[in-house]
Design a protein around this motif. Structure first.
Motif, PDB file in Angstrom:
ATOM      1  N   LEU A   1       0.836  -1.204   0.000  1.00  0.00           N
ATOM      2  CA  LEU A   1       0.000   0.000   0.000  1.00  0.00           C
ATOM      3  C   LEU A   1       0.870   1.253   0.000  1.00  0.00           C
ATOM      4  N   ALA A   2       1.899   1.261   0.845  1.00  0.00           N
ATOM      5  CA  ALA A   2       2.802   2.412   0.912  1.00  0.00           C
ATOM      6  C   ALA A   2       3.664   2.515  -0.349  1.00  0.00           C
ATOM      7  N   VAL A   3       4.117   1.356  -0.838  1.00  0.00           N
ATOM      8  CA  VAL A   3       4.983   1.342  -2.026  1.00  0.00           C
ATOM      9  C   VAL A   3       4.237   1.894  -3.244  1.00  0.00           C
ATOM     10  N   ILE A   4       3.022   1.411  -3.459  1.00  0.00           N
ATOM     11  CA  ILE A   4       2.238   1.852  -4.610  1.00  0.00           C
ATOM     12  C   ILE A   4       1.870   3.328  -4.484  1.00  0.00           C
ATOM     13  N   PHE A   5       1.553   3.755  -3.272  1.00  0.00           N
ATOM     14  CA  PHE A   5       1.215   5.164  -3.045  1.00  0.00           C
ATOM     15  C   PHE A   5       2.385   6.072  -3.430  1.00  0.00           C
ATOM     16  N   LEU A   6       3.592   5.706  -3.010  1.00  0.00           N
ATOM     17  CA  LEU A   6       4.765   6.517  -3.330  1.00  0.00           C
ATOM     18  C   LEU A   6       5.083   6.481  -4.824  1.00  0.00           C
ATOM     19  N   LEU A   7       4.957   5.302  -5.450  1.00  0.00           N
ATOM     20  CA  LEU A   7       5.228   5.187  -6.883  1.00  0.00           C
ATOM     21  C   LEU A   7       4.235   6.007  -7.709  1.00  0.00           C
ATOM     22  N   SER A   8       3.005   6.115  -7.228  1.00  0.00           N
ATOM     23  CA  SER A   8       1.993   6.863  -7.983  1.00  0.00           C
ATOM     24  C   SER A   8       2.314   8.348  -8.052  1.00  0.00           C
ATOM     25  N   PHE A   9       3.132   8.838  -7.116  1.00  0.00           N
ATOM     26  CA  PHE A   9       3.513  10.253  -7.121  1.00  0.00           C
ATOM     27  C   PHE A   9       4.879  10.478  -7.780  1.00  0.00           C
ATOM     28  N   ALA A  10       5.487   9.418  -8.306  1.00  0.00           N
ATOM     29  CA  ALA A  10       6.797   9.563  -8.938  1.00  0.00           C
ATOM     30  C   ALA A  10       6.761  10.437 -10.197  1.00  0.00           C
ATOM     31  N   PRO A  11       5.771  10.269 -11.113  1.00  0.00           N
ATOM     32  CA  PRO A  11       5.723  11.150 -12.289  1.00  0.00           C
ATOM     33  C   PRO A  11       5.443  12.594 -11.884  1.00  0.00           C
ATOM     34  N   ALA A  12       6.180  13.527 -12.467  1.00  0.00           N
ATOM     35  CA  ALA A  12       6.045  14.933 -12.091  1.00  0.00           C
ATOM     36  C   ALA A  12       4.811  15.592 -12.690  1.00  0.00           C
ATOM     37  N   ASP A  13       4.380  15.145 -13.892  1.00  0.00           N
ATOM     38  CA  ASP A  13       3.236  15.755 -14.546  1.00  0.00           C
ATOM     39  C   ASP A  13       2.544  14.732 -15.436  1.00  0.00           C
ATOM     40  N   THR A  14       1.530  15.190 -16.173  1.00  0.00           N
ATOM     41  CA  THR A  14       0.736  14.286 -17.015  1.00  0.00           C
ATOM     42  C   THR A  14       1.579  13.645 -18.110  1.00  0.00           C
ATOM     43  N   ASN A  15       2.514  14.401 -18.681  1.00  0.00           N
ATOM     44  CA  ASN A  15       3.366  13.837 -19.734  1.00  0.00           C
ATOM     45  C   ASN A  15       4.194  12.671 -19.211  1.00  0.00           C
ATOM     46  N   GLU A  16       4.696  12.794 -17.993  1.00  0.00           N
ATOM     47  CA  GLU A  16       5.475  11.697 -17.412  1.00  0.00           C
ATOM     48  C   GLU A  16       4.585  10.507 -17.066  1.00  0.00           C
ATOM     49  N   VAL A  17       3.324  10.775 -16.769  1.00  0.00           N
ATOM     50  CA  VAL A  17       2.385   9.670 -16.534  1.00  0.00           C
ATOM     51  C   VAL A  17       2.224   8.856 -17.813  1.00  0.00           C
ATOM     52  N   PHE A  18       2.079   9.555 -18.949  1.00  0.00           N
ATOM     53  CA  PHE A  18       1.955   8.839 -20.222  1.00  0.00           C
ATOM     54  C   PHE A  18       3.238   8.079 -20.562  1.00  0.00           C
ATOM     55  N   LYS A  19       4.397   8.653 -20.221  1.00  0.00           N
ATOM     56  CA  LYS A  19       5.664   7.951 -20.441  1.00  0.00           C
ATOM     57  C   LYS A  19       5.736   6.695 -19.577  1.00  0.00           C
ATOM     58  N   MET A  20       5.200   6.789 -18.366  1.00  0.00           N
ATOM     59  CA  MET A  20       5.155   5.631 -17.479  1.00  0.00           C
ATOM     60  C   MET A  20       4.300   4.517 -18.100  1.00  0.00           C
ATOM     61  N   GLY A  21       3.182   4.918 -18.713  1.00  0.00           N
ATOM     62  CA  GLY A  21       2.331   3.944 -19.390  1.00  0.00           C
ATOM     63  C   GLY A  21       3.039   3.290 -20.563  1.00  0.00           C
ATOM     64  N   ASP A  22       3.780   4.076 -21.341  1.00  0.00           N
ATOM     65  CA  ASP A  22       4.544   3.513 -22.460  1.00  0.00           C
ATOM     66  C   ASP A  22       5.601   2.532 -21.967  1.00  0.00           C
ATOM     67  N   MET A  23       6.266   2.883 -20.860  1.00  0.00           N
ATOM     68  CA  MET A  23       7.280   1.996 -20.289  1.00  0.00           C
ATOM     69  C   MET A  23       6.670   0.656 -19.895  1.00  0.00           C
ATOM     70  N   LEU A  24       5.483   0.699 -19.294  1.00  0.00           N
ATOM     71  CA  LEU A  24       4.797  -0.536 -18.923  1.00  0.00           C
ATOM     72  C   LEU A  24       4.444  -1.353 -20.163  1.00  0.00           C
ATOM     73  N   GLY A  25       4.008  -0.661 -21.213  1.00  0.00           N
ATOM     74  CA  GLY A  25       3.651  -1.367 -22.440  1.00  0.00           C
ATOM     75  C   GLY A  25       4.833  -2.080 -23.056  1.00  0.00           C
ATOM     76  N   TYR A  26       5.966  -1.404 -23.143  1.00  0.00           N
ATOM     77  CA  TYR A  26       7.153  -2.032 -23.718  1.00  0.00           C
ATOM     78  C   TYR A  26       7.669  -3.166 -22.827  1.00  0.00           C
TER      79      TYR A  26
END
Length: 352
Positions: free
Chosen positions: A303-328
């Protein structure tokens, strides 16, 4: 049917809001619906491969049987990266909820409050195991189906056929370019590395894959065609959340309910919750089975790990980059790895 619904709900997450934009950006033509169909067929093939691999070890999950194929230490490494994938996926879904909820529903609400409330409900669900998750998905799926069909019918009032023509006007290369992003939206069959171990009739897992992938494929195609046909290729590219923009373009005077995008956001939040909960559960299960620790303890630690990871991207663009990383990452973990493991003989006498 529960297995098929799990696959469908896992797939219909963040992508349904952003897929029209990301796919059109890659293809630069309205022919992305062809890319979506091809991606769906490819996903079915991958899902069948994963099911065939899992059925070689009845009653065991990927976390248990991989070491029978590659040995203890390499098996532990594979389990770690697979569990890490699901954990990061859960944090990505939690962050996506925060971004959209803050922008369209709860302006001014602290980010931590949105994320933490969402996550605690997920914890409450997965504490009960895979069965409650499957039952919740069975409730969510029919509601999603009705509202997505409603989107298609409502879109007819603002749909322009010329926006999706000509078909293959620039040849087949744009379709191939579109595959790069559309394939990433189809990550779902990886859950079949685990789900067959819990199925009462694992011999029907292939049928579950077919139904579970083809239904979201239909909705993806309908949504993208409707969005592109309404907003045009240029209009889709300039919008961060084009599917929500489509709903905001609907106008029916005299109707009591006017904010139609609320309908979309309601089902989208439910779909995200399903994807988040299942990812959270599979990540916790992987750690618990690989390192022989109590799963409930793992859930609360994560719960704590996922909470902290969810705040790792600085903005919406980095959120989309995170999604691309997961896809690859999924292309390697859930296509290449299962293909290699499938051709390896099991080690007789070995225990998971």
């Amino acid at each position: 049917m529960q297995a098929a619904v799990l696959i469908s709900n896992y797939m219909l997450g963040v992508s349904i809001l952003t897929l029209p934009r990301t796919s059109v950006e890659a293809a630069q033509t309205p022919d992305v619906w062809i890319s979506l169909i091809l991606s769906g067929l490819m996903t079915v093939a991958v899902g069948i491969l994963i099911v065939k691999l899992s059925r070689r070890f009845p009653g065991q999950t990927f976390y248990q049987y991989n070491r029978l194929l590659v040995g203890k230490w390499l098996g532990i490494a594979l389990s770690f990266f697979t569990a890490l994938y699901f954990i990061v996926m859960a944090s990505f879904e939690a962050r996506a909820v925060m971004e959209v909820t803050r922008l369209f529903l709860l302006e001014g609400t602290p980010n931590w409050a949105i994320t933490f409330a969402f996550m605690w409900v997920g914890v409450y669900l997965i504490i009960g195991g895979i069965n409650p998750v499957a039952r919740v998905c069975e409730i969510i799926f029919p509601i999603t189906t009705v509202i997505l069909i409603l989107i298609a019918f409502m879109g007819l009032s603002v749909f322009e056929l010329d926006n999706i023509r000509p078909v293959l006007g620039h040849g087949f290369m744009p379709v191939l370019r579109g595959l790069k992003t559309t394939v990433l939206a189809y990550t779902s069959t990886e859950i079949m590395l685990v789900i067959p171990a819990f199925m009462k009739h694992p011999e029907k897992a292939v049928k579950a894959v077919l139904i579970g992938v083809l239904i979201p494929t239909f909705f993806y195609v309908v949504t993208c065609v409707t969005v592109i046909g309404t907003l045009s290729v240029d209009g889709v590219i300039t919008r961060t959340w084009p599917t929500i923009s489509l709903f905001r373009s609907f106008e029916f005077r005299g109707i009591f309910f006017e904010r139609f995008e609320t309908l979309l956001l309601v089902i989208w939040l439910m779909q995200i919750f399903a994807t988040f909960s299942l990812s959270y559960y599979l990540g916790a299960l992987g750690i618990a089975q690989s390192w022989k620790v109590n799963q409930r303890t793992v859930i609360f630690v994560l719960l704590a790990v996922i909470f902290l990871l969810s705040f790792a991207p600085a903005d919406t663009n980095e959120v989309f980059k995170m999604g691309d990383m997961l896809g690859y990452s999924s292309l390697v973990l859930f296509i290449l790895v299962p293909a290699v493991l499938y051709v390896l003989p099991g080690r007789k006498g070995a225990r998971p």
